[in-house]
Design a protein around this motif. Sequence first.
Motif, mmCIF file in Angstrom:
data_model
loop_
_atom_site.group_PDB
_atom_site.id
_atom_site.type_symbol
_atom_site.label_atom_id
_atom_site.label_comp_id
_atom_site.label_asym_id
_atom_site.label_seq_id
_atom_site.Cartn_x
_atom_site.Cartn_y
_atom_site.Cartn_z
ATOM 1 N N THR A 213 0.810 -1.226 0.000
ATOM 2 C CA THR A 213 0.000 0.000 0.000
ATOM 3 C C THR A 213 0.842 1.274 0.000
ATOM 4 N N GLU B 281 -0.771 -4.692 3.542
ATOM 5 C CA GLU B 281 -2.081 -4.927 4.148
ATOM 6 C C GLU B 281 -2.547 -6.338 3.840
ATOM 7 N N LYS C 133 -6.078 -3.239 12.120
ATOM 8 C CA LYS C 133 -6.072 -2.551 10.830
ATOM 9 C C LYS C 133 -5.646 -3.477 9.692
ATOM 10 N N SER D 141 -2.397 -4.348 8.928
ATOM 11 C CA SER D 141 -1.257 -3.754 8.235
ATOM 12 C C SER D 141 0.025 -3.945 9.038
#
Length: 240
Positions: A26, A41, A76, A78
Amino acid sequence: MSSLPKWINDAVENLLPSKFKDCTVTRTTYISDDLKQITFETDLSDVYFEPAYAVGFRINDRDFRNYSPFHFDKEKGSFDILFHVHDTQAAGCHFINQLTAGDSIKMIIPRGKRFFDHEAKIHFSIGDETSLGSSIAIREAAEKTSKSFVCLHELEDPLSLEKLDLYGYYTSKNNWMAILNQINEFLHEERKAIENQEVTFYLTGNGKTMSFLRRYLKEKGVHSTNVRSQAYWIEGKKGL
């Protein structure tokens, strides 16, 4: 990691799908000319992570490489990895240099030995450019429990430490006297905590440097249980 025939690597991916995650790049940022930070991610809800655990990427048909994540956020989905792209001719560095935002890649899920000492009051991470990600992960774990963190990195560009919020000791490459002087300064300042076995040292990076410093710390009175080590590379050895 050892090189294996393509068919074996293909079979591993197909037969052990639970050991792999599909990730998306990302964000990519160059911290310096030879340090590339990449954000990935994926679904991390079922993934267990400890500071200094390694994930693996298949960099070509025959080879995998291990790297240490940080900013590992299960909610999240990530995490970040800091890659030392020191040799554009090396297979791993070539692969990492090509990664850009939007790329998809399979990751071997985090694994390794328990490295972080949850009981320590002071955490001291020592290494080189390849150790920066582990140091950040150790610092983040220490801060979550309101414990102290110290680091010493051997590298040519100290500005990288400021960009990564890794404030601590640093020396230029292969400056053994400076490395030992910095360690001795810490040993003197924290003598009581070391005697009480409240300090844990984490040695990562160059295997030869790590072995030397492990012996040195023991000679200086640091208990063996308070020194943890993990080699990331040894000169002349491929794919450690």
